[in-house]
Design an enzyme around this catalytic site. Sequence first.
Site, mmCIF file in Angstrom:
data_model
loop_
_atom_site.group_PDB
_atom_site.id
_atom_site.type_symbol
_atom_site.label_atom_id
_atom_site.label_comp_id
_atom_site.label_asym_id
_atom_site.label_seq_id
_atom_site.Cartn_x
_atom_site.Cartn_y
_atom_site.Cartn_z
ATOM 1 N N THR A 173 0.809 -1.212 0.000
ATOM 2 C CA THR A 173 0.000 0.000 0.000
ATOM 3 C C THR A 173 0.846 1.268 0.000
ATOM 4 O O THR A 173 1.974 1.254 0.504
ATOM 5 C CB THR A 173 -0.891 -0.009 1.270
ATOM 6 O OG1 THR A 173 -1.472 1.265 1.450
ATOM 7 C CG2 THR A 173 -0.093 -0.329 2.525
ATOM 8 N N ASP A 174 0.265 2.342 -0.504
ATOM 9 C CA ASP A 174 0.961 3.643 -0.441
ATOM 10 C C ASP A 174 0.963 4.189 0.993
ATOM 11 O O ASP A 174 1.653 5.163 1.282
ATOM 12 C CB ASP A 174 0.305 4.658 -1.391
ATOM 13 C CG ASP A 174 -1.164 4.925 -1.088
ATOM 14 O OD1 ASP A 174 -1.741 4.246 -0.211
ATOM 15 O OD2 ASP A 174 -1.750 5.824 -1.730
ATOM 16 N N GLU A 175 0.194 3.551 1.894
ATOM 17 C CA GLU A 175 0.114 4.063 3.269
ATOM 18 C C GLU A 175 1.436 3.899 4.018
ATOM 19 O O GLU A 175 1.651 4.549 5.037
ATOM 20 C CB GLU A 175 -1.048 3.405 4.017
ATOM 21 C CG GLU A 175 -2.353 3.696 3.311
ATOM 22 C CD GLU A 175 -3.605 3.348 4.093
ATOM 23 O OE1 GLU A 175 -3.563 3.311 5.326
ATOM 24 O OE2 GLU A 175 -4.634 3.122 3.437
ATOM 25 N N TYR A 197 -1.729 -0.528 11.108
ATOM 26 C CA TYR A 197 -1.866 -1.189 9.802
ATOM 27 C C TYR A 197 -0.679 -0.877 8.902
ATOM 28 O O TYR A 197 0.002 -1.780 8.396
ATOM 29 C CB TYR A 197 -3.178 -0.761 9.125
ATOM 30 C CG TYR A 197 -3.169 -1.024 7.636
ATOM 31 C CD1 TYR A 197 -3.120 -2.329 7.145
ATOM 32 C CD2 TYR A 197 -3.175 0.028 6.708
ATOM 33 C CE1 TYR A 197 -3.080 -2.583 5.777
ATOM 34 C CE2 TYR A 197 -3.140 -0.215 5.355
ATOM 35 C CZ TYR A 197 -3.085 -1.522 4.882
ATOM 36 O OH TYR A 197 -3.028 -1.763 3.539
ATOM 37 N N LYS A 232 2.394 -3.291 7.353
ATOM 38 C CA LYS A 232 2.663 -3.475 5.922
ATOM 39 C C LYS A 232 4.096 -3.059 5.603
ATOM 40 O O LYS A 232 4.789 -3.709 4.812
ATOM 41 C CB LYS A 232 1.675 -2.676 5.065
ATOM 42 C CG LYS A 232 0.259 -3.216 5.050
ATOM 43 C CD LYS A 232 0.140 -4.644 4.522
ATOM 44 C CE LYS A 232 0.219 -4.716 3.007
ATOM 45 N NZ LYS A 232 -0.033 -6.123 2.541
HETATM 46 P P1 TYD Z 1 -10.734 3.650 4.226
HETATM 47 O O1 TYD Z 1 -11.676 3.122 3.202
HETATM 48 O O2 TYD Z 1 -10.787 3.084 5.612
HETATM 49 O O3 TYD Z 1 -9.258 3.534 3.603
HETATM 50 P P2 TYD Z 1 -7.838 4.134 4.174
HETATM 51 O O4 TYD Z 1 -8.032 4.681 5.521
HETATM 52 O O5 TYD Z 1 -6.972 2.916 4.166
HETATM 53 O O6 TYD Z 1 -7.441 5.166 3.175
HETATM 54 O O7 TYD Z 1 -10.948 5.209 4.349
HETATM 55 C C1 TYD Z 1 -10.840 6.086 3.264
HETATM 56 C C2 TYD Z 1 -11.020 7.480 3.776
HETATM 57 O O8 TYD Z 1 -12.347 7.631 4.260
HETATM 58 C C3 TYD Z 1 -10.100 7.803 4.944
HETATM 59 O O9 TYD Z 1 -9.671 9.161 4.849
HETATM 60 C C4 TYD Z 1 -11.004 7.634 6.166
HETATM 61 C C5 TYD Z 1 -12.369 8.017 5.635
HETATM 62 N N1 TYD Z 1 -13.500 7.322 6.300
HETATM 63 C C6 TYD Z 1 -14.527 8.062 6.882
HETATM 64 O O10 TYD Z 1 -14.547 9.320 6.844
HETATM 65 N N2 TYD Z 1 -15.551 7.402 7.524
HETATM 66 C C7 TYD Z 1 -15.572 6.037 7.598
HETATM 67 O O11 TYD Z 1 -16.521 5.474 8.211
HETATM 68 C C8 TYD Z 1 -14.521 5.280 6.969
HETATM 69 C C9 TYD Z 1 -14.510 3.780 7.015
HETATM 70 C C10 TYD Z 1 -13.505 5.976 6.334
#
Ligand code: TYD
Length: 331
Positions: A123-125, A147, A151
């Site tokens: 992941t890019d994270e 997380y 990774k």
């Molecule tokens: P997510 O799908 O959990 O992916 P990641 O955190 O790995 O990028 O979240 C995408 C974006 O959406 C992230 O900035 C967090 C936000 N988000 C919300 O605002 N509300 C939520 O309930 C969730 C699951 C994510």
Amino acid sequence: MKILLTGGAGFMGSNMIHYLLATYQDVEVVNFDDLTYAGNLESLTDIAQDPRYTFVKGNIVDPLAVEEAIAGVDVVINYAAETHVDRSILEPRAFIDTNVYGVYNILEAVRKHKIHRYIQISTDEVFGAVLEGESDEQSKFEPRSPYSASKAAGDHLCAAYAITYGVPVIVTHSCNFYGPYQFPEKLIPLFTMNLLEGKKVPVYGDGQQVREWIFTQDHCRAVDTIMRKGNPGEVYNIGTGYRVPNMEVVKQLLDLTDRGEEAIEYVTDRPGHDRRYAVNSNKLRTELGWEPQVSFEEGLAKTVEWYKNNPDWVNRCRTGEYQEYYQKQYG
Ligand code: TYD
């Protein structure tokens, strides 16, 4: 070509199995998956009887099971991972087990059995929040959640095994995926289902966090390109350049589901929430000739349509475990 694909009952793994069987006549795919909460074999019912496909129940944290499954394959693609940031904040343990120790087990088995290629999906994270500009393949790892730290540890092990033992591993760093069969805990499927069911959507903080999005089909093609043309020991970023604040995604979802802004509920922000991700994917584009083909608007419309048509699939993901997590996360 015989491929061991771990985590094939999950979102990206099952999409990749569909892609491989549809694209190549002469491919054999072994799906090695422990059917943990995010795994759902119903995602594969349409190809379950295909003679080129087999399912093996097993977990990458079990070194013997990995070794047994790996013997005789040409390529390993590891999609098995704990992937949800919010879960890693609540309970990090499984992330270390699967994303670090599991990767170590695969690397050891690949080394021992002299497997031709190992693709590690990452992941890019791992690059942490990128407030300006982009992360490229040389950028420093600065993970900020359990997380992304897990990774990053797995990716470091891959790099070390490539250098120390010459293990032919390739690591990919992808931006956020979305599409059919994604477990309804991530932003796009969770919000889509809530909107379709007349519920509110929980936007963390101000909703101005930026993510870069790739449709599952484009990601499958990227991994296929890397598997065929990538060089062992290398790292490739996978991205589309489509970067938007979460509120833009929410706006498009409201339009696609005929819901209004009253469906938005601002909730407490995620601890340590990364403000922005952005990957530079020039290496994959210029060296290997890959380009994304699906626009976000088109991919999102297809995704919402799929969730509209598959409420049973979603409902079967919502086990007691899911309800428990949902309660803990959203109250
Ligand atoms: P997510 O799908 O959990 O992916 P990641 O955190 O790995 O990028 O979240 C995408 C974006 O959406 C992230 O900035 C967090 C936000 N988000 C919300 O605002 N509300 C939520 O309930 C969730 C699951 C994510």
